[in-house]
Scaffold this motif. Structure first.
Motif, PDB file in Angstrom:
ATOM      1  N   LEU A 126      35.450  81.759  38.443  1.00 19.08           N
ATOM      2  CA  LEU A 126      35.559  82.993  37.662  1.00 19.08           C
ATOM      3  C   LEU A 126      36.470  83.997  38.363  1.00 19.08           C
ATOM      4  O   LEU A 126      37.298  84.652  37.722  1.00 19.08           O
ATOM      5  N   ILE A 127      36.318  84.129  39.676  1.00 19.38           N
ATOM      6  CA  ILE A 127      37.156  85.059  40.440  1.00 19.38           C
ATOM      7  C   ILE A 127      38.616  84.625  40.369  1.00 19.38           C
ATOM      8  O   ILE A 127      39.514  85.427  40.103  1.00 19.38           O
ATOM      9  N   ARG A 128      38.854  83.348  40.606  1.00 17.21           N
ATOM     10  CA  ARG A 128      40.218  82.824  40.659  1.00 17.21           C
ATOM     11  C   ARG A 128      40.907  82.861  39.291  1.00 17.21           C
ATOM     12  O   ARG A 128      42.126  83.010  39.197  1.00 17.21           O
ATOM     13  N   SER A 129      40.131  82.742  38.229  1.00 21.57           N
ATOM     14  CA  SER A 129      40.710  82.699  36.884  1.00 21.57           C
ATOM     15  C   SER A 129      41.094  84.062  36.333  1.00 21.57           C
ATOM     16  O   SER A 129      41.737  84.164  35.286  1.00 21.57           O
ATOM     17  N   GLY A 130      40.684  85.145  37.028  1.00 32.11           N
ATOM     18  CA  GLY A 130      41.032  86.483  36.574  1.00 32.11           C
ATOM     19  C   GLY A 130      39.930  87.172  35.794  1.00 32.11           C
ATOM     20  O   GLY A 130      40.106  88.310  35.339  1.00 32.11           O
ATOM     21  N   ILE A 188      43.419  90.345  41.497  1.00 30.00           N
ATOM     22  CA  ILE A 188      43.110  89.371  42.546  1.00 30.00           C
ATOM     23  C   ILE A 188      44.117  88.229  42.516  1.00 30.00           C
ATOM     24  O   ILE A 188      44.370  87.626  41.481  1.00 30.00           O
ATOM     25  N   ASP A 189      44.677  87.941  43.680  1.00 29.35           N
ATOM     26  CA  ASP A 189      45.596  86.827  43.851  1.00 29.35           C
ATOM     27  C   ASP A 189      44.766  85.540  43.984  1.00 29.35           C
ATOM     28  O   ASP A 189      43.964  85.421  44.912  1.00 29.35           O
ATOM     29  N   PRO A 190      44.925  84.571  43.085  1.00 24.66           N
ATOM     30  CA  PRO A 190      44.119  83.345  43.132  1.00 24.66           C
ATOM     31  C   PRO A 190      44.237  82.577  44.441  1.00 24.66           C
ATOM     32  O   PRO A 190      43.340  81.801  44.785  1.00 24.66           O
ATOM     33  N   SER A 191      45.318  82.797  45.181  1.00 27.54           N
ATOM     34  CA  SER A 191      45.511  82.082  46.445  1.00 27.54           C
ATOM     35  C   SER A 191      44.848  82.796  47.621  1.00 27.54           C
ATOM     36  O   SER A 191      44.903  82.312  48.752  1.00 27.54           O
ATOM     37  N   ARG A 192      44.192  83.938  47.341  1.00 29.51           N
ATOM     38  CA  ARG A 192      43.579  84.741  48.412  1.00 29.51           C
ATOM     39  C   ARG A 192      42.113  85.043  48.084  1.00 29.51           C
ATOM     40  O   ARG A 192      41.700  86.193  48.041  1.00 29.51           O
ATOM     41  N   VAL A 193      41.366  83.997  47.848  1.00 31.75           N
ATOM     42  CA  VAL A 193      39.944  84.125  47.507  1.00 31.75           C
ATOM     43  C   VAL A 193      39.113  83.390  48.559  1.00 31.75           C
ATOM     44  O   VAL A 193      39.176  82.162  48.661  1.00 31.75           O
ATOM     45  N   GLY A 194      38.369  84.133  49.366  1.00 37.11           N
ATOM     46  CA  GLY A 194      37.570  83.536  50.422  1.00 37.11           C
ATOM     47  C   GLY A 194      36.084  83.717  50.202  1.00 37.11           C
ATOM     48  O   GLY A 194      35.650  84.303  49.197  1.00 37.11           O
ATOM     49  N   VAL A 195      35.288  83.229  51.156  1.00 42.05           N
ATOM     50  CA  VAL A 195      33.838  83.383  51.075  1.00 42.05           C
ATOM     51  C   VAL A 195      33.285  83.833  52.421  1.00 42.05           C
ATOM     52  O   VAL A 195      33.825  83.511  53.483  1.00 42.05           O
ATOM     53  N   LEU A 196      32.187  84.582  52.358  1.00 37.21           N
ATOM     54  CA  LEU A 196      31.495  85.082  53.538  1.00 37.21           C
ATOM     55  C   LEU A 196      30.006  84.864  53.326  1.00 37.21           C
ATOM     56  O   LEU A 196      29.447  85.333  52.326  1.00 37.21           O
ATOM     57  N   GLY A 197      29.363  84.144  54.238  1.00 36.60           N
ATOM     58  CA  GLY A 197      27.945  83.855  54.080  1.00 36.60           C
ATOM     59  C   GLY A 197      27.150  84.153  55.330  1.00 36.60           C
ATOM     60  O   GLY A 197      27.630  83.963  56.455  1.00 36.60           O
TER      61      GLY A 197
END
Length: 245
Positions: free
Chosen positions: A74-78, A84-93
């Motif tokens: 969902l984040i990557r698709s806009g 948001i740049d689809p190539s700059r989507v990370g995760v923090l846990g």
């Protein structure tokens, strides 16, 4: 997801998962402080309120993994923001949320649910993976965690234990990984980040691990008067290296 937008978005986004042993989600303690910190650095923060295995969903322990994969798509698709740049989507846990994010990243090729729509054509592989005091392995002697019990019960098979341990799935396509933990962590043995570091090194994945002399478990974005107060600075430097700041 709860979306926290920075005043000046840089184009990067991070999906955040707090811990809680898969029994609850420590949103106030871990996720919201992380979201505010990310916003200060121009990063859109998406706080995930994932389903819990004990809530008796049809897909059981797969439910939270499905939520992460769908959220990243969902984040990557806009759907969250066109900034948001689809190539700059990370995760923090954090803690059990670290286990969830690690598993989701290492198993990004796995179809955790039946595709719903066009959004599911997007990749759920995060650009970067950052884990704070995560549970990585469910194998003995590190199997006395709520994460293990919530996912596979008190008397799991060897196969089930391995299949829900993050290190089982680390391969060369795993994203660059950042790890932080305190040596006196009484909930998630520091061996967890050591195991993840070793798995990344064997797979040729770029990994950075920061082990602090004290700080315990659940230090979130740093505990005052503790060495862990410096870990966000380490994270910032690492994120810059991968064009996330």
């Amino acid at each position: 997801m709860d979306i926290y937008m920075p005043h000046r978005p840089s184009g990067a986004a991070m999906l955040v998962a707090a811990g809680g042993g898969y029994k609850r989600i420590e949103v106030e303690k871990e996720a919201i402080p992380a979201a505010r910190w990310l916003n200060e650095h121009g990063i859109v923060a998406c706080v995930l309120k994932y389903r819990l295995p004990r809530e008796k969903w049809n897909d059981g322990p797969l439910a939270p993994l499905q939520d992460v994969h769908r959220a990243l798509r969902l984040i990557r698709s806009g759907h969250v923001s066109r900034q948001i740049d689809p190539s700059r989507v990370g995760v923090l846990g954090f803690s059990a949320g670290g286990h969830l994010m690690g598993l989701a990243a290492a198993r990004s090729h796995f179809q955790s649910y039946v595709p719903l729509d066009k959004t599911d054509s997007f990749s759920p592989r995060p650009s970067v993976l950052a884990l704070a005091y995560p549970v990585i392995t469910l194998k003995p002697p590190y199997d006395k965690t709520s994460t293990r019990v919530s996912l596979v019960g008190r008397s799991p098979t060897v196969k089930d234990t391995a299949s829900w341990s993050v290190e089982t799935y680390v391969r060369e396509n795993c994203p660059p990984t950042f790890l932080t933990q305190a040596e006196n962590d009484s909930i998630s043995n520091p061996a967890n980040t050591a195991i993840m570091e070793e798995a990344c090194q064997k797979a040729g994945v770029k990994v950075e691990r920061h082990l602090f002399s004290r700080g315990g478990h659940g230090f979130a974005m740093g505990r005052r008067n503790s060495p862990t107060s410096h870990w966000p600075d380490k994270l910032e430097n690492w994120l810059r290296r991968y064009d996330m700041v």
